[in-house]
Design a protein around this motif. Structure first.
Motif, PDB file in Angstrom:
ATOM      1  N   ILE A   1       0.872  -1.185   0.000  1.00 18.16           N
ATOM      2  CA  ILE A   1       0.000   0.000   0.000  1.00 18.16           C
ATOM      3  C   ILE A   1       0.904   1.229   0.000  1.00 18.16           C
ATOM      4  CG2 ILE A   1      -1.720   1.332   1.277  1.00 18.16           C
ATOM      5  CD1 ILE A   1      -2.740  -1.304   2.435  1.00 18.16           C
ATOM      6  N   VAL A   2       0.638   2.118  -0.938  1.00 19.02           N
ATOM      7  CA  VAL A   2       1.448   3.326  -1.073  1.00 19.02           C
ATOM      8  C   VAL A   2       0.652   4.513  -0.567  1.00 19.02           C
ATOM      9  CG1 VAL A   2       2.610   4.864  -2.697  1.00 19.02           C
ATOM     10  CG2 VAL A   2       2.656   2.386  -3.067  1.00 19.02           C
ATOM     11  N   SER A   3       1.302   5.365   0.157  1.00 19.02           N
ATOM     12  CA  SER A   3       0.685   6.596   0.653  1.00 19.02           C
ATOM     13  C   SER A   3       1.491   7.791   0.174  1.00 19.02           C
ATOM     14  CB  SER A   3       0.649   6.586   2.184  1.00 19.02           C
ATOM     15  OG  SER A   3       0.202   7.832   2.681  1.00 19.02           O
ATOM     16  N   LEU A   4       0.840   8.664  -0.573  1.00 21.49           N
ATOM     17  CA  LEU A   4       1.475   9.868  -1.092  1.00 21.49           C
ATOM     18  C   LEU A   4       0.738  11.071  -0.506  1.00 21.49           C
ATOM     19  CD1 LEU A   4       1.509   8.584  -4.758  1.00 21.49           C
ATOM     20  CD2 LEU A   4       3.499   8.725  -3.267  1.00 21.49           C
ATOM     21  N   ASN A   5       1.482  12.111  -0.171  1.00 23.48           N
ATOM     22  CA  ASN A   5       0.876  13.213   0.574  1.00 23.48           C
ATOM     23  C   ASN A   5       1.317  14.579   0.081  1.00 23.48           C
ATOM     24  OD1 ASN A   5      -0.030  11.231   2.724  1.00 23.48           O
ATOM     25  ND2 ASN A   5       2.183  11.038   2.902  1.00 23.48           N
ATOM     26  N   CYS A   6       0.439  15.542   0.310  1.00 24.78           N
ATOM     27  CA  CYS A   6       0.758  16.945   0.075  1.00 24.78           C
ATOM     28  C   CYS A   6       0.139  17.780   1.189  1.00 24.78           C
ATOM     29  CB  CYS A   6       0.200  17.440  -1.260  1.00 24.78           C
ATOM     30  SG  CYS A   6       1.036  16.759  -2.699  1.00 24.78           S
ATOM     31  N   THR A   7       0.827  18.832   1.546  1.00 25.11           N
ATOM     32  CA  THR A   7       0.249  19.814   2.455  1.00 25.11           C
ATOM     33  C   THR A   7       0.156  21.139   1.726  1.00 25.11           C
ATOM     34  OG1 THR A   7       2.421  20.400   3.346  1.00 25.11           O
ATOM     35  CG2 THR A   7       1.185  18.689   4.507  1.00 25.11           C
ATOM     36  N   TYR A   8      -0.730  21.991   2.189  1.00 23.66           N
ATOM     37  CA  TYR A   8      -0.904  23.278   1.512  1.00 23.66           C
ATOM     38  C   TYR A   8      -1.186  24.355   2.544  1.00 23.66           C
ATOM     39  CZ  TYR A   8      -5.946  22.324   1.953  1.00 23.66           C
ATOM     40  OH  TYR A   8      -7.206  22.051   2.429  1.00 23.66           O
TER      41      TYR A   8
ATOM     42  N   SER B   1      -6.747  20.279   8.335  1.00 25.47           N
ATOM     43  CA  SER B   1      -5.298  20.145   8.499  1.00 25.47           C
ATOM     44  C   SER B   1      -4.540  20.603   7.267  1.00 25.47           C
ATOM     45  CB  SER B   1      -4.924  18.689   8.806  1.00 25.47           C
ATOM     46  OG  SER B   1      -5.548  18.239   9.975  1.00 25.47           O
ATOM     47  N   LYS B   2      -5.268  20.936   6.204  1.00 21.99           N
ATOM     48  CA  LYS B   2      -4.645  21.327   4.917  1.00 21.99           C
ATOM     49  C   LYS B   2      -3.685  20.228   4.452  1.00 21.99           C
ATOM     50  CE  LYS B   2      -5.036  26.350   5.432  1.00 21.99           C
ATOM     51  NZ  LYS B   2      -5.593  26.434   6.793  1.00 21.99           N
ATOM     52  N   TYR B   3      -4.247  19.049   4.303  1.00 20.70           N
ATOM     53  CA  TYR B   3      -3.451  17.854   4.025  1.00 20.70           C
ATOM     54  C   TYR B   3      -4.245  16.970   3.088  1.00 20.70           C
ATOM     55  CZ  TYR B   3      -0.468  13.870   5.413  1.00 20.70           C
ATOM     56  OH  TYR B   3       0.409  12.822   5.442  1.00 20.70           O
ATOM     57  N   ILE B   4      -3.591  16.521   2.007  1.00 23.95           N
ATOM     58  CA  ILE B   4      -4.264  15.584   1.115  1.00 23.95           C
ATOM     59  C   ILE B   4      -3.387  14.368   0.908  1.00 23.95           C
ATOM     60  CG2 ILE B   4      -5.458  17.509  -0.023  1.00 23.95           C
ATOM     61  CD1 ILE B   4      -3.755  16.889  -2.529  1.00 23.95           C
ATOM     62  N   SER B   5      -4.021  13.247   0.617  1.00 27.29           N
ATOM     63  CA  SER B   5      -3.293  11.996   0.430  1.00 27.29           C
ATOM     64  C   SER B   5      -3.857  11.234  -0.752  1.00 27.29           C
ATOM     65  CB  SER B   5      -3.406  11.112   1.676  1.00 27.29           C
ATOM     66  OG  SER B   5      -2.876  11.745   2.808  1.00 27.29           O
ATOM     67  N   LEU B   6      -3.004  10.422  -1.334  1.00 31.57           N
ATOM     68  CA  LEU B   6      -3.408   9.453  -2.351  1.00 31.57           C
ATOM     69  C   LEU B   6      -2.885   8.100  -1.902  1.00 31.57           C
ATOM     70  CD1 LEU B   6      -4.656   8.889  -5.199  1.00 31.57           C
ATOM     71  CD2 LEU B   6      -2.316   9.054  -6.081  1.00 31.57           C
ATOM     72  N   PHE B   7      -3.803   7.134  -1.785  1.00 31.83           N
ATOM     73  CA  PHE B   7      -3.417   5.782  -1.413  1.00 31.83           C
ATOM     74  C   PHE B   7      -3.566   4.877  -2.638  1.00 31.83           C
ATOM     75  CE2 PHE B   7      -3.029   6.596   3.049  1.00 31.83           C
ATOM     76  CZ  PHE B   7      -3.959   7.591   3.322  1.00 31.83           C
ATOM     77  N   ILE B   8      -2.575   4.046  -2.824  1.00 35.94           N
ATOM     78  CA  ILE B   8      -2.621   3.050  -3.896  1.00 35.94           C
ATOM     79  C   ILE B   8      -2.562   1.677  -3.240  1.00 35.94           C
ATOM     80  CG2 ILE B   8      -1.608   2.223  -6.048  1.00 35.94           C
ATOM     81  CD1 ILE B   8      -0.137   4.890  -6.290  1.00 35.94           C
ATOM     82  N   ARG B   9      -3.607   0.893  -3.438  1.00 34.70           N
ATOM     83  CA  ARG B   9      -3.634  -0.454  -2.878  1.00 34.70           C
ATOM     84  C   ARG B   9      -3.077  -1.438  -3.890  1.00 34.70           C
ATOM     85  NH1 ARG B   9      -8.371   1.693  -1.738  1.00 34.70           N
ATOM     86  NH2 ARG B   9      -9.387   0.668  -3.487  1.00 34.70           N
ATOM     87  N   ASP B  10      -2.538  -2.544  -3.373  1.00 36.83           N
ATOM     88  CA  ASP B  10      -2.034  -3.601  -4.253  1.00 36.83           C
ATOM     89  C   ASP B  10      -1.196  -3.001  -5.395  1.00 36.83           C
ATOM     90  OD1 ASP B  10      -3.489  -6.072  -6.507  1.00 36.83           O
ATOM     91  OD2 ASP B  10      -1.646  -6.138  -5.316  1.00 36.83           O
ATOM     92  N   SER B  11      -0.190  -2.267  -5.026  1.00 34.70           N
ATOM     93  CA  SER B  11       0.599  -1.532  -6.022  1.00 34.70           C
ATOM     94  C   SER B  11       1.242  -2.496  -7.026  1.00 34.70           C
ATOM     95  CB  SER B  11       1.661  -0.682  -5.331  1.00 34.70           C
ATOM     96  OG  SER B  11       2.473  -1.473  -4.495  1.00 34.70           O
ATOM     97  N   GLN B  12       1.322  -2.040  -8.262  1.00 32.33           N
ATOM     98  CA  GLN B  12       1.854  -2.820  -9.367  1.00 32.33           C
ATOM     99  C   GLN B  12       3.069  -2.112  -9.972  1.00 32.33           C
ATOM    100  OE1 GLN B  12       0.314  -5.850 -10.255  1.00 32.33           O
ATOM    101  NE2 GLN B  12      -0.724  -5.387  -8.318  1.00 32.33           N
ATOM    102  N   PRO B  13       3.949  -2.857 -10.607  1.00 31.17           N
ATOM    103  CA  PRO B  13       5.094  -2.203 -11.274  1.00 31.17           C
ATOM    104  C   PRO B  13       4.654  -1.119 -12.260  1.00 31.17           C
ATOM    105  CG  PRO B  13       5.497  -4.544 -11.116  1.00 31.17           C
ATOM    106  CD  PRO B  13       4.088  -4.324 -10.624  1.00 31.17           C
ATOM    107  N   SER B  14       3.474  -1.297 -12.855  1.00 28.89           N
ATOM    108  CA  SER B  14       2.967  -0.299 -13.804  1.00 28.89           C
ATOM    109  C   SER B  14       2.554   1.009 -13.116  1.00 28.89           C
ATOM    110  CB  SER B  14       1.769  -0.856 -14.577  1.00 28.89           C
ATOM    111  OG  SER B  14       0.743  -1.238 -13.670  1.00 28.89           O
ATOM    112  N   ASP B  15       2.499   0.986 -11.788  1.00 24.40           N
ATOM    113  CA  ASP B  15       2.206   2.225 -11.047  1.00 24.40           C
ATOM    114  C   ASP B  15       3.456   3.086 -10.878  1.00 24.40           C
ATOM    115  OD1 ASP B  15       0.029   0.390  -8.796  1.00 24.40           O
ATOM    116  OD2 ASP B  15      -0.492   1.501 -10.627  1.00 24.40           O
ATOM    117  N   SER B  16       4.598   2.574 -11.265  1.00 23.30           N
ATOM    118  CA  SER B  16       5.844   3.333 -11.143  1.00 23.30           C
ATOM    119  C   SER B  16       5.772   4.571 -12.028  1.00 23.30           C
ATOM    120  CB  SER B  16       7.043   2.458 -11.551  1.00 23.30           C
ATOM    121  OG  SER B  16       7.142   1.334 -10.701  1.00 23.30           O
TER     122      SER B  16
END
Lengths: 114, 114
Positions: free
Chosen positions: B18-25, B69-84
């Motif tokens: 599971i990948v977690s990507l984040n940004c704050t603003y 919190s001025k915070y956003i996230s993107l979660f990717i489940r079951d990540s695949q090599p094609s998600d690179s």
């Protein structure tokens, strides 16, 4: 349906020269945007056309940059004279709608000024 | 201070993670919150966008916004090599005439290893 195309894919020019980048949006898309990404920096908005009219050019760095969209179809972005800091990737995007209409990006033109 | 902060990574995970990507603003005026994916030598491609606080799911992708919190996230489940790819957050500020301008994060480079 063809996507957004940009030409050239890569351009290397010397400081002081002129370069013209071209963007062909998706057919029927009235909105056309130019963006630039300088290495190590965020993508920055340059300007927005609605058909042939400049809707917002607040992101244009200076008067060495001239964008046109004759007839509301393809657009050109001319840099004259180019400076070293103009190096970066120039993206074009088009959208059928204003507001938050999804923007479809081209592959970008990588400009290197030496 | 930048309006949008995003850790450029790189982030390397094994396939299936599971990948977690984040940004704050910092700008409370931001209205729409978008995630773009960019493959090498290609333009950004819109993955998802959200307006309000909460979660939005699309297949293996979940976008989360916390306006307090001025915070956003993107979660990717079951990540695949094609998600690179590089994942960029972008946020829109309203402009005159029902237009919006995108403010971008730096992008996070993700590698999913088989």
């Amino acid at each position: 349906e063809a996507g957004v195309t940009q030409f050239p894919s890569h351009s290397v020019i010397e400081k002081g020269q002129t370069v013209t980048l071209r963007c062909d949006p998706i057919s029927g898309h009235d909105n056309l945007y130019w963006y630039r990404r300088v290495m190590g920096k965020e993508i920055k908005f340059l300007l927005h056309f609605v058909k042939e009219s400049k809707q917002d050019e607040s992101g244009m760095p200076n008067n060495r940059f001239l964008a046109e969209r004759t007839g509301g179809t393809y657009s050109t972005l001319k840099v004259q004279p180019a400076e070293l800091e103009d190096s970066g990737v120039y993206f074009c995007a088009s959208s059928p709608r204003q507001g938050l209409g999804e923007q479809y990006f081209g592959p970008g033109t990588r400009l290197t000024v030496t | 201070q930048k309006e949008v902060e995003q850790d450029p990574g790189p982030l390397s995970v094994p396939e299936g993670a599971i990948v977690s990507l984040n940004c704050t603003y910092s700008n409370s005026a931001f209205q729409y919150f978008m995630w773009y994916r960019q493959y090498s030598r290609k333009g950004p491609e819109l993955l998802m966008y959200t307006y309000s606080s909460g979660n939005k799911e699309d297949g293996r992708f979940t976008a989360q916004v916390d306006k307090s919190s001025k915070y956003i996230s993107l979660f990717i489940r079951d990540s695949q090599p094609s998600d690179s790819a590089t994942y960029l957050c972008a946020m829109s500020v309203p402009k005159a005439g029902n237009n919006r301008k995108l403010i971008w994060g730096l992008g996070t480079s993700l590698a999913v290893n088989p």
